[in-house]
Design an enzyme around this catalytic site. Structure first.
Site, PDB file in Angstrom:
ATOM      1  N   GLU A 184      47.673  33.122  32.818  1.00  0.00           N
ATOM      2  CA  GLU A 184      46.504  32.879  33.649  1.00  0.00           C
ATOM      3  C   GLU A 184      46.754  31.767  34.680  1.00  0.00           C
ATOM      4  OE1 GLU A 184      43.502  34.492  33.936  1.00  0.00           O
ATOM      5  OE2 GLU A 184      43.212  33.061  35.545  1.00  0.00           O
ATOM      6  N   HIS A 189      42.348  28.602  32.831  1.00  0.00           N
ATOM      7  CA  HIS A 189      41.424  29.233  33.784  1.00  0.00           C
ATOM      8  C   HIS A 189      40.480  28.173  34.324  1.00  0.00           C
ATOM      9  CE1 HIS A 189      38.377  31.854  35.459  1.00  0.00           C
ATOM     10  NE2 HIS A 189      39.170  32.894  35.259  1.00  0.00           N
ATOM     11  N   THR A 205      42.604  38.590  38.061  1.00  0.00           N
ATOM     12  CA  THR A 205      43.427  39.088  36.948  1.00  0.00           C
ATOM     13  C   THR A 205      43.494  40.611  36.950  1.00  0.00           C
ATOM     14  OG1 THR A 205      42.664  37.243  35.596  1.00  0.00           O
ATOM     15  CG2 THR A 205      43.840  38.983  34.458  1.00  0.00           C
TER      16      THR A 205
HETATM   17  C1  GP9 Z   1      38.882  37.203  31.992  1.00  0.00           C
HETATM   18  C2  GP9 Z   1      40.194  36.757  32.488  1.00  0.00           C
HETATM   19  C3  GP9 Z   1      40.055  35.908  33.716  1.00  0.00           C
HETATM   20  O1  GP9 Z   1      38.912  38.151  30.993  1.00  0.00           O
HETATM   21  O2  GP9 Z   1      41.082  37.802  32.654  1.00  0.00           O
HETATM   22  O3  GP9 Z   1      39.788  36.628  34.846  1.00  0.00           O
HETATM   23  P1  GP9 Z   1      39.991  36.007  36.303  1.00  0.00           P
HETATM   24  O4  GP9 Z   1      38.769  35.217  36.643  1.00  0.00           O
HETATM   25  O5  GP9 Z   1      41.199  35.140  36.296  1.00  0.00           O
HETATM   26  O6  GP9 Z   1      40.156  37.199  37.174  1.00  0.00           O
HETATM   27 MN    MN Z   2      43.250  35.341  36.054  1.00  0.00          MN
END
Ligand code: GP9
Ligand code: MN
Length: 410
Positions: free
Chosen positions: A38, A195, A80
């Site tokens: 992430e 995140h 993501t």
């Molecule tokens: C949520 C994670 C984060 O399930 O995949 O998503 P993002 O905000 O980074 O697109």
């Molecule tokens: Mn992400």
């Protein structure tokens, strides 16, 4: 009727690069563990905050892996989910919104489907609500055998922070789930702790905060450091549980974590202004291909091929000895000797071996300053065409017609 696909198929076929026989099938029948890290950007790799390493484990792992240091994310608003779309399909995401929401019912020719055909058990693992990014719907089109979502993990207030389960617990519980998977398996894991807004419990802060006007950037280094620790624990557990030797592990950053809103703080950290050139170079995300028995024990290599997430699908399939000559794909096998140093970002910026095209300006990497547009001009049309063809496939759901196009061409 799919006639539009004929042009696209011709374009894609003309751009096909053949695999290097030394790499083709190198990891045949191994489990494939793809780890989406992430918000991880390349600028933290082999870097520090006040003398403390930000990614000590990844820095070591790079020495035991193929590390791509000129690899870019190509995501748009779908974040993501866009990175997942790119990696599974070797197609570009859309310029607005997330394909996962707008075209979840499309026919695809995904990595998961290709590997299913080779006898792989396929899955995605992510300890979040299954409907986030419409994954529960889109994953059916991608064709995973199984989606291990929040419901499959033991999540408690104690093992959670911010968005959900902490990465260390996610990795530990995931290895337990992997032990039960039919072999060989392909699984895509998605981490969560690093995140925005990058919050951590005190016990998980291994390094100190950075000091700038951006709390986001200040905390980012700490959550990256935490994620690095989680990956280290993950590798150890794969070894302890006997899964390591029969697997290849591929890790990549999904998209930027630090947006342009933090340019001032970034400039302070980097020690230079965040010009459009620097901003584009900040879109690099790490790609680490770790192959036990091949790259471990210090046999890694840094490969500086200008590349992007779109290249992963053919790269992985070729490592497993699966041919992609007849696939509709915009990526190129990263281990091919014919791989071109060229990557298009979703907003139309593109990067060449020696030049970066951003903000309608051609920059020379050597000087980091604008240069003669003639160095970039010949690639403008190719960049535009790639995005346009990929968009056409998505908007027209054109892969529905693929079988018949193959027939026409024969
Ligand atoms: C949520 C994670 C984060 O399930 O995949 O998503 P993002 O905000 O980074 O697109
Ligand atoms: Mn992400």
């Amino acid at each position: 009727d799919g006639s539009e696909l004929v042009d696209i198929d011709n374009y894609v076929s003309a751009n096909y690069v053949k695999p290097d026989p030394d790499f083709f099938g190198m990891a045949k029948d191994k489990n494939v563990i793809l780890v989406t890290l992430e918000s991880l950007q390349s600028f933290v790799i082999q870097n520090d905050v006040y003398g403390e390493e930000i990614t000590p484990f990844l820095n070591d792992l790079i020495g035991d892996s193929y590390y791509f240091d000129q690899f870019y994310h190509q995501t748009g608003q779908g974040k993501t989910s866009d990175s997942e779309f790119l990696v599974e399909n070797s197609l570009y995401p859309l310029s607005r919104g997330s394909v996962f929401f707008t075209h979840a019912g499309n026919e695809l020719d995904s990595l998961a489907q290709n590997l299913s055909e080779q006898g792989y058990y396929t899955s995605a693992m992510h300890a979040n609500n299954k409907s986030f990014w419409n994954r529960d719907v889109m994953y059916q089109s991608i064709g995973y055998d199984r989606f291990y979502s929040a419901a499959d993990y033991h999540i408690t207030p104690d093992n959670s922070v911010g968005w959900g389960m902490k990465d260390i617990h996610f990795f530990e519980q995931s290895v337990d789930l992997m032990k039960e998977m039919p072999k060989p398996f392909y699984t895509k894991m998605i981490t969560l702790t690093n995140h925005h807004p990058f919050r951590l419990d005190e016990e998980d802060q291994y390094i100190s905060e950075y000091d700038s006007k951006s709390g986001t950037l200040n905390r980012y280094f700490q959550t990256v450091r935490y994620m690095d620790e989680a990956v280290k624990i993950f590798f150890q557990k794969l070894k302890d549980e006997g899964l390591y030797d029969d697997s290849i592990i591929i890790l990549y950053g999904d998209h930027y974590g630090i947006s342009e809103n933090h340019n001032e703080a970034m400039a302070q950290y980097l020690g230079e202004d965040v010009t459009p050139y620097v901003s584009t170079q900040l879109q690099r995300v790490p790609l680490i291909v770790h192959i036990p028995g091949v790259t471990d024990k210090g046999n890694g290599e840094v490969l500086s091929k200008v590349s992007g997430q779109i290249d992963l699908k053919p790269t992985i399939l070729h490592l497993l000895g699966v041919d992609t000559k007849n696939s509709i794909q915009f990526g190129e096998d990263l281990f091919s000797e014919e791989h071109n140093d060229f990557v298009v970002l979703r907003d139309g910026r593109f990067i060449l071996k020696d030049y970066v095209y951003a903000d309608h300006t051609c920059y020379a990497k050597e000087t980091r300053e604008s240069t003669d547009p003639a160095f970039c001009d010949p690639f403008k049309e190719k960049a535009r065409k790639e995005l346009e063809y990929s968009d056409k496939i998505i908007y027209g759901d054109l892969l529905r017609f693929y079988e018949s196009v193959e027939y026409i061409n024969k």
